[in-house]
Structures are given as structure tokens and as C-alpha cells.
Design an enzyme around this catalytic site. Sequence first.
Site, mmCIF file in Angstrom:
data_model
loop_
_atom_site.group_PDB
_atom_site.id
_atom_site.type_symbol
_atom_site.label_atom_id
_atom_site.label_comp_id
_atom_site.label_asym_id
_atom_site.label_seq_id
_atom_site.Cartn_x
_atom_site.Cartn_y
_atom_site.Cartn_z
ATOM 1 C CB SER A 37 -0.866 -0.034 1.265
ATOM 2 O OG SER A 37 -1.631 1.144 1.371
ATOM 3 C CE LYS A 55 -4.615 -0.096 0.270
ATOM 4 N NZ LYS A 55 -5.305 -0.923 1.293
ATOM 5 C CE LYS A 83 -4.037 3.570 2.206
ATOM 6 N NZ LYS A 83 -5.321 3.049 2.741
ATOM 7 C CG ASP A 129 -7.786 2.052 0.488
ATOM 8 O OD1 ASP A 129 -8.953 2.492 0.563
ATOM 9 O OD2 ASP A 129 -7.206 1.500 1.460
ATOM 10 C CD GLU A 181 -8.767 -1.216 0.528
ATOM 11 O OE1 GLU A 181 -7.795 -1.480 -0.206
ATOM 12 O OE2 GLU A 181 -8.705 -1.271 1.761
ATOM 13 C CG ASP A 227 -10.574 -1.255 4.790
ATOM 14 O OD1 ASP A 227 -10.908 -1.701 5.896
ATOM 15 O OD2 ASP A 227 -9.472 -0.684 4.625
ATOM 16 C CE LYS A 265 -7.393 -2.618 6.576
ATOM 17 N NZ LYS A 265 -7.595 -1.144 6.541
ATOM 18 N N GLY A 325 -3.983 -4.263 5.983
ATOM 19 C CA GLY A 325 -2.967 -3.920 6.980
ATOM 20 C C GLY A 325 -3.328 -2.624 7.671
HETATM 21 O O1 OSB Z 1 -7.266 1.467 4.433
HETATM 22 O O2 OSB Z 1 -6.024 -0.215 4.226
HETATM 23 C C1 OSB Z 1 -6.251 0.871 4.739
HETATM 24 C C2 OSB Z 1 -3.280 1.962 6.879
HETATM 25 C C3 OSB Z 1 -3.936 2.535 7.946
HETATM 26 C C4 OSB Z 1 -5.304 2.607 7.944
HETATM 27 C C5 OSB Z 1 -6.026 2.080 6.870
HETATM 28 C C6 OSB Z 1 -5.380 1.481 5.803
HETATM 29 C C7 OSB Z 1 -3.978 1.459 5.807
HETATM 30 C C8 OSB Z 1 -3.190 0.920 4.694
HETATM 31 C C9 OSB Z 1 -1.789 0.474 5.010
HETATM 32 O O3 OSB Z 1 -3.564 0.872 3.549
HETATM 33 C C10 OSB Z 1 -1.651 -0.989 4.930
HETATM 34 C C11 OSB Z 1 -0.341 -1.435 5.516
HETATM 35 O O4 OSB Z 1 0.643 -1.420 4.782
HETATM 36 O O5 OSB Z 1 -0.312 -1.798 6.708
HETATM 37 MG MG MG Z 2 -8.398 0.364 3.047
#
Ligand code: OSB
Ligand code: MG
Length: 368
Positions: free
Chosen positions: A135, A161, A163, A188, A213, A238, A262, A290
Site C-alpha cells: 500500500s 495499491k 492511496k 484505496d 477500495e 474495507d 482486517k 494492513g
Molecule cells: O485502508 O487499508 C487501509 C493503513 C492505515 C489505515 C487504513 C489502511 C492502511 C493501509 C496500510 O492501507 C496498509 C499497511 O501497509 O499496513
Molecule cells: Mg483500506
Amino acid sequence: MQIRELQIREIHMELVEPFETSMGRLQSRRILLVEANVDGVVGFGECTAGENPFYSPEDTDTAWHVLRRYLWPMVKGKEFSSPAEIYGFVDQVRGHNMAKASLECAVWDGVAKMQNAPLWKLLGGSRQEISSGVSIGIKDSLEDLVATVKKEITAGYQRIKLKIKPGKDLEQVSRVRQEFPRIKLMVDANSAYTMADWPLLKRMDAFYLMMIEQPLGWDDLFGHVKLQKELNTPICLDECIHTFEQAEAALALGACKIINVKLGRVGGHAQARRIHDLCEKNGMPVWCGGMLESGIGRAHNIAMSTLQNFSLPGDVSASSRYWREDIIEPEVMVSGTGTIRVPTGSGIGFQPRIDLIEKLTVRKERLV
Ligand code: OSB
Ligand code: MG
């Protein structure tokens, strides 16, 4: 079995680089760890609540409060034969899934260690290695973004992925897709858009993404039902999926085609497995999300990802992407083909580095 004692502690850890999402920019983490003494064997769990209630309603302090004030008294002295029963003991508390999960996960690790079995076996997992994706946070420049994607692809990660947020979306995705026409790519939004943005989101269809996402509101199932009808790109939920029932509703209504599971968000391993099984029965793939976890949470994510229907690469990547030094031994490593070997040792299969954990601790409390 009984939980004889609980220890909760808060540790502070600096990320190796800031992580920016539509919810804000983060440089250091306040992580709550749980140690559950199950008939003399100690198991570790990690709370995935954030520093502020911007991803979900919980934060590090609410989890601390709920654990000591409500969850511990509800499980104290209770006899159980499987950690899968823990979630039921704390049923009276509404929500607070991340606090619940941190406790439940610690108990799973303790029970697995007591039985001298790897946690993933106890959960019913079967994979020997899991597929890893990354991510990538929002970057200030397109050049920085492209360079980061290149670095992760070169390292072997199986999918990327990105953001996104309003104003940092089409141009970024378009550029990455142009530079890397063949990679598995997804985005995402962390709930940064509304249904009024659907024409913009529709333009994402041009980039043949694996999925988009959580584009809409964190609790807006109906919005996603409407949006999915407009898009060819699969929606992955999510934030919206915090219970088994939400997953059932999303499936029945067509709110998404994929679910990001998660542990913290759904209340632990038992609930994650129920959602996994439900999705499997209905032909919907899931993957492991994550939450910028330390090694403890990451180890639990690896165990969960061994279940068969975790068939898409997750956001479980190498320790070194997050931390200069992780709190487990060995650290989580990712192979040149983007896979993580599932450990064979008992419990989570990684040794907590107690000395380092003590050094990072800013407060701890024994609950007896
Ligand atoms: O939306 O998946 C998410 C991190 C913090 C809060 C939400 C998210 C995330 C990530 C990071 O996308 C995922 C990771 O590398 O741990
Ligand atoms: Mg997410």
C-alpha cells in the site's frame, strides 16, 4: 482454560517514512499491545486502533479504556475451551472491535503455544506461503510516486495499491498505469468520495484496476450498492465491513465484489474466519488488509492469510518497509517473488523482542 492475567501496554514506534492517506499524514504510531496469560502461557496481540478516530471510531485511548474497564472484567474467571468463545463473552460491548480483537488474538497465540501448534494450523489455514502486495501512500509529486512503485515492483511485490484522495487521483493513477501497463494495480480512497463523484470514479474504469477500495462513506453500504452498478471496476469494501452481518448484507445487496478482511476491524480471528467462510461459499475472494502494524499484528495477519479464500495478495509486507527495527524475531521478510513464508513455530511463530518492547513502552498496566 482461563485468562489468568492481562497486561496492556502502549509502545511508540517511528515509521521509516511518513504515510499519507485521505485521512491525513502519519509519522509515528502509538500501538497498544496485549499480553494474555492463559493458564501460565503468555500470548501476544496487537490493537490496530489508530492515533485518532479517522479510520474507524476507535483510537488507542478508547481501546485502552475499553480493555481495562469492560473487556477484562467480562472475560476474567471465564472458563473456555476455544479462543473462538472470547468474542461472545464481550458481546455486551457494542463495537470496539479493535479492542476486542487485540484481546482475542493474544488468547489465540497463548492457546496455540500451549498446544505447541502454529496458530495458522489452529485457525484451519493451509497455505505454506502467502502473497504480498504493498500500500503506497499519497506522494507530493508524480515522480516520487513512480519511483516508489518501481522500487516495490523491483522488490517483487505482487500488486500495488495506491492511496488516493480528491485532487490526487486520476492523474496519479493514469501516470502509474502508463509507466507500468502490466502490473496488478488498485486504489484505496478510505471513504474520501461521495456518490456525486461517480463520474470521476467511472473514469477509473479506463485503467483496468483490480479493484477500487472503499470509495464512499465508512458506513455507507447502500451508496456502494448504487456505485457498483455504475462501475466495471470491482469495489472492495474495507471500512464498511465490521461484522459478519455487514458482510452478509454486502454480499446479498451487491455492494462489492471483494472484501478486505482486517482482524481488528471485525473483532478477531473467529469473526474473520466466519466472514472468510461466508465469502468462500459465495465465490467472493478476500484479502488481508494492513493497519501499519508492528510485527505482532503482522504475524497475526500472516496466520489469518493462510486460510484458503485469502486468494488475492494482501497488504502484509516486510517489516523493513515500516520500521527501522521491528519488535519480533525474525522480522517479516518478503521473497523476490513477493511471498512470505509462513512460520512453523508455535503460536504466531515469531518471537517478541521483550527488551526492545520494554524500551519502547510508555505505559503499561497489569490487569488481575
Ligand atoms: O485502508 O487499508 C487501509 C493503513 C492505515 C489505515 C487504513 C489502511 C492502511 C493501509 C496500510 O492501507 C496498509 C499497511 O501497509 O499496513
Ligand atoms: Mg483500506
